[in-house]
Design a protein around this motif. Structure first.
Motif, PDB file in Angstrom:
ATOM      1  N   VAL A  69     -14.162   6.002  38.693  1.00 36.48           N
ATOM      2  CA  VAL A  69     -13.911   7.332  38.579  1.00 36.48           C
ATOM      3  C   VAL A  69     -13.670   7.848  39.777  1.00 36.48           C
ATOM      4  N   THR A  70     -12.632   7.750  40.469  1.00 33.43           N
ATOM      5  CA  THR A  70     -13.232   8.336  42.443  1.00 33.43           C
ATOM      6  C   THR A  70     -12.646   9.907  42.484  1.00 33.43           C
ATOM      7  N   VAL A  71     -12.778  10.151  43.720  1.00 33.73           N
ATOM      8  CA  VAL A  71     -12.526  11.820  44.009  1.00 33.73           C
ATOM      9  C   VAL A  71     -11.465  11.707  44.104  1.00 33.73           C
ATOM     10  N   PRO A  72     -10.675  12.665  43.261  1.00 32.13           N
ATOM     11  CA  PRO A  72      -8.617  12.714  43.863  1.00 32.13           C
ATOM     12  C   PRO A  72      -8.821  14.183  44.979  1.00 32.13           C
ATOM     13  N   LEU A  73      -9.996  14.983  45.000  1.00 28.33           N
ATOM     14  CA  LEU A  73     -10.141  15.882  46.971  1.00 28.33           C
ATOM     15  C   LEU A  73     -11.118  15.736  46.610  1.00 28.33           C
ATOM     16  N   PRO A  74     -11.375  16.147  48.635  1.00 28.59           N
ATOM     17  CA  PRO A  74     -12.803  16.222  49.332  1.00 28.59           C
ATOM     18  C   PRO A  74     -13.545  17.189  48.876  1.00 28.59           C
ATOM     19  N   GLY A  75     -15.023  17.039  48.424  1.00 28.57           N
ATOM     20  CA  GLY A  75     -15.602  18.147  47.861  1.00 28.57           C
ATOM     21  C   GLY A  75     -17.645  18.204  47.336  1.00 28.57           C
ATOM     22  N   GLN A 110     -21.571   7.204  26.266  1.00 29.77           N
ATOM     23  CA  GLN A 110     -20.979   6.797  26.206  1.00 29.77           C
ATOM     24  C   GLN A 110     -19.518   7.557  26.640  1.00 29.77           C
ATOM     25  N   VAL A 111     -18.257   7.397  26.438  1.00 26.61           N
ATOM     26  CA  VAL A 111     -17.717   8.966  26.930  1.00 26.61           C
ATOM     27  C   VAL A 111     -15.951   8.051  26.864  1.00 26.61           C
ATOM     28  N   LYS A 112     -14.776   9.296  26.497  1.00 19.38           N
ATOM     29  CA  LYS A 112     -13.373   8.996  26.586  1.00 19.38           C
ATOM     30  C   LYS A 112     -12.736   9.050  27.065  1.00 19.38           C
ATOM     31  N   VAL A 113     -11.143   8.887  27.134  1.00 15.97           N
ATOM     32  CA  VAL A 113     -10.644   9.264  27.956  1.00 15.97           C
ATOM     33  C   VAL A 113     -10.407  10.250  28.682  1.00 15.97           C
ATOM     34  N   GLY A 114     -10.247  11.294  29.294  1.00 13.85           N
ATOM     35  CA  GLY A 114     -10.377  12.610  29.363  1.00 13.85           C
ATOM     36  C   GLY A 114     -11.535  13.866  29.237  1.00 13.85           C
ATOM     37  N   ASP A 115     -13.264  12.566  28.748  1.00 14.17           N
ATOM     38  CA  ASP A 115     -13.700  13.608  28.772  1.00 14.17           C
ATOM     39  C   ASP A 115     -14.651  14.351  30.673  1.00 14.17           C
ATOM     40  N   GLU A 116     -15.018  14.902  30.655  1.00 11.23           N
ATOM     41  CA  GLU A 116     -15.388  15.826  31.627  1.00 11.23           C
ATOM     42  C   GLU A 116     -16.808  14.574  32.150  1.00 11.23           C
ATOM     43  N   ILE A 117     -16.869  14.414  33.964  1.00 13.26           N
ATOM     44  CA  ILE A 117     -17.788  13.740  34.489  1.00 13.26           C
ATOM     45  C   ILE A 117     -18.367  13.990  34.965  1.00 13.26           C
ATOM     46  N   LEU A 118     -17.737  15.613  36.030  1.00 17.82           N
ATOM     47  CA  LEU A 118     -18.590  16.050  36.388  1.00 17.82           C
ATOM     48  C   LEU A 118     -18.175  17.542  37.462  1.00 17.82           C
ATOM     49  N   ASN A 154     -13.860  22.457  40.412  1.00 19.20           N
ATOM     50  CA  ASN A 154     -12.934  21.539  39.334  1.00 19.20           C
ATOM     51  C   ASN A 154     -13.486  20.688  38.505  1.00 19.20           C
ATOM     52  N   SER A 155     -13.439  20.063  37.769  1.00 17.92           N
ATOM     53  CA  SER A 155     -13.594  19.331  36.130  1.00 17.92           C
ATOM     54  C   SER A 155     -13.300  18.523  36.863  1.00 17.92           C
ATOM     55  N   ILE A 156     -13.525  17.244  36.946  1.00 22.94           N
ATOM     56  CA  ILE A 156     -13.500  15.572  37.387  1.00 22.94           C
ATOM     57  C   ILE A 156     -13.597  14.932  36.011  1.00 22.94           C
ATOM     58  N   THR A 157     -12.215  13.949  35.268  1.00 23.65           N
ATOM     59  CA  THR A 157     -12.090  14.183  34.095  1.00 23.65           C
ATOM     60  C   THR A 157     -11.832  12.024  34.355  1.00 23.65           C
TER      61      THR A 157
END
Length: 618
Positions: free
Chosen positions: A552-558, A570-578, A587-590
């Motif tokens: 999972v990569t950074v969509p915008l610098p921050g 264990q994570v599912k698609v769409g889960d918030e990771i940071l 910004n919620s990164i999923t």
């Protein structure tokens, strides 16, 4: 008997924030203070706004020391003013009454005389608590009505018109602004400010509002504006002629452009009009001697270049050329005759003669705050996506209307601007709009910031927040920030007193870094023979990272402000990771992948560039 007009000087807060990114340090402030004591301004805005955050973040200084030092030097000669965002105080989230109470009490005890209180939605309920506590502790409550304009909606097509479709009716009418002012006066406001934070109010409109407020309110009216789109000086002149009680100005070398008009030009107008400002202009000239050098220092340290400055001018000693003196007369005559175009033209020619920045036509036409526009440009530069700026600008009215048509002032201007950028990026990537959204935008749409000027479509709220009903901020769920002991500082508490606790509540990451550094520095200084501090471990470089699954990569610098997962989860698609802070938005990164968290490559507080790997999921 000459009419009196009071002056609120903005130089040391709004002036330096508008032009120099709030980078004036304490030593630079101190150089000006002996002359401020003699200047006799009615009020000096010195605190609030971005000051508490910026002095810790960029200058490693204590915000409370800033306020207390100024009060010690100036005393009660001028009332010290701070700008508060109502329930948001000086931050970007709603706070409990307990926090608002603590800030108001400590600020007034530290020398504050006036708290200017506004709400980004013009929701009067959001200023109630601050008004209550400011008055309870002996301060003056200055309630500000935020001036804004209805957006320029896209033109309707022939087919839209055929179907009977119409653009929304105007919301921000004279009656709307007067109603807000009346409600604030009923709360106990000691004065009302027409707060034109974007400089968008033209002379004729401000004349109408000042007269309307003076006819319907029994408390003083202040006018605050900026010069960015080119109306500032003309609108201040017209407000004075319309009978305003107080105007906000900057000293010469911090005036014009993105700032407020210069007091020196207001002084010339008022002298011709027979109006007394009560200001010692000889002391103002001495302040300007200091500000000219400070301006050069700030330009080099903040921008790396020495920007052009206005021509030196002291209205007490410098004789105006006949043609420029005639421009002042022409502006007054035009303002008195309600000739808006001629008033603006004469005032712009005056400012051009002195070398103040030309009007920003893009901001004028877009009718958005200059700071909002510059934030969007900076964000897109970081993303290397400058080409989508026109589309992001086009999307502002759509995003703003969907979110309830909030006025464009901090923090809603940043929230709407950042979301318009996110929507443009979504479009470019072939994703549905609002795929990426900040937690602040979600909070705004949910109702956490208060009531928006127009109701939000429940289906849009469901799409963004997962709920259809407006859900106000629940103060009962508020959790205080942790206040740990610091082993590296001899086991003392991170926040040692109430003032430091309050800083930690409003600016968790910034205050934590600042207070930790302060405590460690004090501890090291107290040791007989300090041992060299060990260097922090270097952040892992991208080249040394091996991805086992999918990254999972950074969509915008921050900056990473919270991790939501740990190795082994264990994570599912769409889960918030940071949660990533970018352009002051959270910004919620999923994750786009399901599986086990194998590696986490970042830590809280770390700055990350676009496309850097965050988490490895396999």
């Amino acid at each position: 008997m000459a009419r009196n007009l009071k002056i609120r000087d903005l130089t040391l807060r709004d002036g330096q924030q508008s032009s120099f990114a709030t980078r004036m340090n304490q030593e630079q402030i101190d150089r000006c203070l002996p002359f401020y004591k003699d200047a006799n301004f009615y009020a000096m805005e010195v605190w609030g706004g971005a000051v508490p955050d910026s002095v810790m973040r960029y200058l490693n200084e204590n915000p409370w020391t800033r306020l207390e030092t100024i009060y010690k030097a100036v005393g009660n000669v001028s009332k010290l003013t701070a700008l508060s965002r109502g329930r948001n105080l000086f931050g970007y989230s709603p706070y409990t009454d307990e926090i608002i109470d603590g800030f108001c009490r400590n600020a007034i005890e530290s020398g504050l005389g006036i708290m200017r209180i506004f709400d980004a939605l013009n929701d009067v309920d959001n200023v109630k608590s601050t008004v209550k506590y400011v008055k309870q502790y002996g301060g003056i409550a200055d309630c500000a009505v935020c001036y804004t304009v209805d957006p320029k909606y896209p033109a309707l097509s022939f087919w839209d018109k055929l179907k009977g479709k119409k653009n929304p009716a105007p919301v921000f009418t004279d009656a709307y602004f007067l109603d807000k002012a009346r409600q604030m006066a009923a709360l106990g406001a000691d004065m009302i400010t027409i707060k034109d934070m974007s400089g968008l109010i033209p002379p004729r409109r401000v004349a109408t509002l000042v007269k309307l407020f003076k006819q319907n309110l029994s408390i003083p009216v202040d006018f605050h504006t900026h010069c960015t789109p080119g109306y500032g000086l003309a609108s201040v002149l017209v407000a004075i002629i319309a009978g305003v009680d107080i105007v906000d100005t900057n000293c010469w070398y911090f005036a014009g452009g993105t700032g407020a008009p210069a007091i020196e030009l207001v002084y010339v107008f008022c002298k011709k009009l027979g109006i007394d400002l009560g200001v010692n202009m000889e002391a103002v000239a001495k302040i300007n001697t200091q500000l000219r050098e400070i301006r050069k220092e700030l330009n080099m340290s903040v921008f790396g270049v020495e920007k052009p400055e206005p021509k030196p001018f002291n209205p007490l000693t410098d004789k105006l050329p006949a043609e420029i003196d005639a421009l002042f007369d022409r502006a007054i005559k035009a303002a008195q005759a309600d000739d808006e175009a001629a008033t603006i033209d004469a005032c712009r020619k005056i400012e051009a003669y002195f070398g103040f920045p030309a009007p920003n036509e893009l901001v004028q036409k877009a009718e958005i705050p200059g700071g909002m526009y510059s934030n969007m440009v900076a964000q897109l530069k970081q993303l290397k996506a400058e080409e989508i700026l026109p589309r992001a600008m086009e999307l502002i009215p759509t995003v703003r209307l969907a979110a309830g048509l909030p006025p464009l002032v901090t923090p809603t201007s940043q929230i709407v601007g950042a979301q318009a950028v996110n929507c443009a990026l979504d479009e470019k990537a072939g994703r549905p709009m609002y795929t990426n959204k900040s937690s602040q935008f979600v909070g705004l749409v949910r109702g956490e910031y208060g009531k928006t000027p127009v109701k939000i479509d429940p289906e849009f709220r469901f799409k963004i927040c997962g709920v259809r009903e407006e859900t106000p901020y629940d103060t009962s769920k508020y959790q205080m920030q942790p206040n740990p002991t610091l082993p590296e500082a001899g086991g003392v508490k991170l926040a040692a007193n109430e003032k430091e606790v309050l800083l930690l509540e409003l600016f968790p990451l910034v205050a934590k870094t600042f207070l930790t550094n302060e405590k460690v520095k004090a501890y090291e200084a107290s040791k007989p023979a300090a041992t060299p501090a060990s260097k922090p471990a270097a952040e892992p470089e991208a080249a040394s990272i091996t991805i086992q699954g999918k990254a999972v990569t950074v969509p915008l610098p921050g900056r990473v402000i919270e991790l939501k997962v740990k190795v082994g989860d264990q994570v599912k698609v769409g889960d918030e990771i940071l949660v990533l802070e970018a352009m002051k938005m959270e910004n919620s990164i999923t994750t786009d992948y399901a599986g086990e968290v194998k590696q986490i490559f970042v830590s809280v507080g770390q700055n990350v560039p676009t496309d850097a790997p965050l988490v490895d999921i396999g």
